[in-house]
Design a protein around this motif. Structure first.
Motif, mmCIF file in Angstrom:
data_model
loop_
_atom_site.group_PDB
_atom_site.id
_atom_site.type_symbol
_atom_site.label_atom_id
_atom_site.label_comp_id
_atom_site.label_asym_id
_atom_site.label_seq_id
_atom_site.Cartn_x
_atom_site.Cartn_y
_atom_site.Cartn_z
ATOM 1 N N ILE A 400 -31.565 -10.582 -49.893
ATOM 2 C CA ILE A 400 -32.832 -10.532 -49.147
ATOM 3 C C ILE A 400 -32.564 -10.594 -47.646
ATOM 4 C CG2 ILE A 400 -34.997 -11.755 -48.682
ATOM 5 C CD1 ILE A 400 -35.097 -12.596 -51.563
ATOM 6 N N LEU A 401 -31.594 -11.404 -47.242
ATOM 7 C CA LEU A 401 -31.260 -11.514 -45.819
ATOM 8 C C LEU A 401 -30.739 -10.173 -45.281
ATOM 9 C CD1 LEU A 401 -29.515 -15.021 -45.745
ATOM 10 C CD2 LEU A 401 -31.901 -14.457 -45.277
ATOM 11 N N LYS A 402 -29.914 -9.495 -46.072
ATOM 12 C CA LYS A 402 -29.408 -8.185 -45.662
ATOM 13 C C LYS A 402 -30.544 -7.165 -45.568
ATOM 14 C CE LYS A 402 -24.746 -8.731 -47.608
ATOM 15 N NZ LYS A 402 -23.790 -8.257 -48.650
ATOM 16 N N ALA A 408 -35.678 -4.704 -40.190
ATOM 17 C CA ALA A 408 -36.194 -5.200 -38.907
ATOM 18 C C ALA A 408 -35.806 -4.279 -37.761
ATOM 19 C CB ALA A 408 -35.666 -6.609 -38.651
ATOM 20 N N THR A 409 -36.618 -4.351 -36.701
ATOM 21 C CA THR A 409 -36.273 -3.650 -35.471
ATOM 22 C C THR A 409 -34.924 -4.180 -34.989
ATOM 23 O OG1 THR A 409 -38.614 -3.517 -34.919
ATOM 24 C CG2 THR A 409 -37.066 -3.145 -33.128
ATOM 25 N N PRO A 410 -34.036 -3.328 -34.460
ATOM 26 C CA PRO A 410 -32.703 -3.765 -34.026
ATOM 27 C C PRO A 410 -32.749 -5.043 -33.190
ATOM 28 C CG PRO A 410 -32.912 -1.398 -33.811
ATOM 29 C CD PRO A 410 -34.254 -1.893 -34.227
ATOM 30 N N SER A 411 -31.876 -5.967 -33.544
ATOM 31 C CA SER A 411 -31.665 -7.252 -32.864
ATOM 32 C C SER A 411 -32.801 -8.256 -33.078
ATOM 33 C CB SER A 411 -31.451 -7.056 -31.355
ATOM 34 O OG SER A 411 -32.683 -6.779 -30.698
ATOM 35 N N ARG A 412 -33.805 -7.921 -33.911
ATOM 36 C CA ARG A 412 -34.902 -8.871 -34.128
ATOM 37 C C ARG A 412 -34.557 -9.932 -35.172
ATOM 38 N NH1 ARG A 412 -40.765 -7.490 -35.245
ATOM 39 N NH2 ARG A 412 -40.844 -9.734 -34.960
ATOM 40 N N PHE A 413 -33.643 -9.606 -36.096
ATOM 41 C CA PHE A 413 -33.268 -10.590 -37.107
ATOM 42 C C PHE A 413 -31.757 -10.577 -37.312
ATOM 43 C CE2 PHE A 413 -32.293 -11.916 -41.457
ATOM 44 C CZ PHE A 413 -32.935 -13.145 -41.504
#
Length: 476
Positions: A400-402, A408-413
């Motif tokens: 789920i984390l992957k 997500a938008t780049p660098s948001r998560f």
């Protein structure tokens, strides 16, 4: 700055603390007891009643303040539970202590008899419903009835300035010094304070309901629609909905993933909100609270997905273990699920960075909140999660984390996993190291107390201005 449920609740709470402490120490102790020497209660019986009622009532208010303190409730669950029993017992004793006052001669006469006999049982009934709700695992109803009962009791405090205002036109210090008929009418007006207090509490709950019902993003996309909100009847005699096990699997030796299908209405949770799971086996009922990791689409389909750590001799763990083994010699548990509204009060773009540190199954509320934030295209909040586990085998839900990273938008998560058996210990410094200077950030902690308590203490020592919110994960 918008008025939020959490902000308004905090303001009301601390205002109540100030007023209550002032009432107890300055009015009851210094003025009525020491200076005035309870002059309005001339008979010995009434004076004994006053001292009993004043002391019990003061303890009641103080224990109530402990009950409603969210920080104490999260950090010291045993204290909250003990003070709750103490609070409920004092509710009964405070009513009983009024008897000698009424018998010995109350300063408010017949109006006091009428109010106590009519409203006293209602107040005790509200306390009873609150007690019954928490026994049944209905945290939301428990809180609402507690607010009603405590607000009702607070009318005693607000009655005092009303007495002074009513007596002012006759330039007297006591209503009893006015002509009898006028005095009785004024006393009736004084007791009208009860109605005003009840109305104030109901307005607060109405405001809270409407604020929670509009849990919307800046894009105007509702997380809970009004139709869904209307389905959550907080006054249901039985708020639980029957649920059947749809799928169950072991993620590790001690952690299972279980999916329930609700046989009634769907349950839609907000950021960090939990549900109550009830299981009945052989006539015995067990209730525990969990944060679901269910996606929005699955919620709408009536599914509730939980990740639960099985602990030795745990009441719910034993029940779930028997469900896994399909032991035909034992009675199959009957599961039910109820909605709760207690959660993390998230505000869009309030902070630049949300730092999350979770241990074990404490990952579940973090996933719930991260999904909520990342689905909003106008929310620019960045999330960094530190997941602490024993070893690689316990790094469950990494799929789920992957998925969150990819969607997500780049660098948001972003996230990192630390294996504490290999010496990778999560520290307050490692949590804060992700931020850069002048960034506004909020820290969320979730996991066992041995993980959260030292972290929260160290984070507070480093910087008391940084908000830290802890989710309690208890033995199951």
């Amino acid at each position: 700055m918008p008025i939020t449920v959490a902000g308004f609740s905090r303001a009301v709470y601390w205002f109540s603390v100030a007023i209550t402490l002032y009432f107890i120490f300055f009015y009851v102790i210094l003025y009525r007891t020491i200076k005035d020497k309870v002059s309005n209660y001339p008979s010995p019986t009434a004076r004994v009643g006053f001292y009993s009622h004043a002391s019990i009532g003061s303890l009641f208010f103080l224990s109530g303040l402990i009950q409603f303190n969210s920080t104490l409730r999260r950090k010291y669950k045993t204290l909250h539970k003990i003070s709750g029993y103490f609070y409920f017992t004092l509710s009964i004793l405070s009513i009983l202590s009024l008897i000698p006052i009424l018998v010995g001669g109350s300063e408010t006469g017949m109006s006091a008899w009428l109010v106590v006999t009519l409203t006293g049982p209602l107040w005790l009934w509200a306390n009873y419903l609150s007690y019954k709700a928490i026994i049944n695992g209905d945290v939301t109803l428990h809180r609402r009835m507690n607010i009603r009962a405590f607000g009702f009791a607070n009318s005693i405090i607000w009655m005092r300035p009303v007495v002074s205002i009513l007596a002012a036109p006759w330039t007297v210090t006591s209503i009893d010094q006015v002509q009898p008929r006028i005095a009785e009418a004024l006393k009736g007006g004084m007791w009208f304070t009860f109605l005003v207090e009840i109305m104030a509490v109901e307005l607060f709950l109405y405001f809270e309901d409407n604020a929670r019902a509009s849990l919307v993003t800046s894009a105007g996309i509702p997380f809970l629609t009004s139709q869904e909100k209307s389905m959550i009847n907080l006054f249901d005699k039985n708020p639980f909905t029957s649920a059947k096990v749809s799928r169950i699997e072991m993620l590790s030796k001690s952690v299972l993933r279980i999916v329930f299908h609700l046989e009634g209405k769907a349950i839609i949770t907000g950021p960090g909100e939990h549900i109550s799971l009830r299981a009945k086996v052989n006539g015995k009922t067990t209730t525990r609270n969990y944060t679901p990791i269910t996606t929005r689409s699955n919620m709408e389909a009536g599914l509730v997905e939980l990740v639960i750590r099985l602990v030795p001799n745990g009441a719910m763990s034993s029940i779930l273990q028997s469900s896994i083994t399909n032991d035909t010699t034992k009675e199959l548990p009957a599961f039910q699920i109820s909605h709760c509204l207690e959660g993390f009060d998230y505000q869009v773009n309030q902070h630049s960075v949300l730092l999350m540190a979770a241990s074990g199954t404490g990952i579940t509320p973090m996933i719930n909140i991260a999904r909520y934030i990342l689905k909003n295209p106008v929310d620019k909040t960045r999330i960094h999660l530190i997941f602490s586990v024993r070893n690689a085998e316990d790094a469950f839900l990494e799929d789920i984390l992957k998925e969150l990273v990819q969607t997500a938008t780049p660098s948001r998560f972003s996230y990192e996993i630390k294996y504490f058996l290999d010496g990778e210990v999560v520290t307050a410094e490692s949590i804060r190291s992700y931020t850069i200077n002048k960034e506004s950030y909020h820290i969320l902690l979730s996991g066992p107390e041995r993980f959260m308590v030292p972290l929260e203490a160290r984070l507070s020592a480093l910087d008391k201005t940084v908000p830290v919110f802890s989710f309690g994960i208890s033995d199951r």
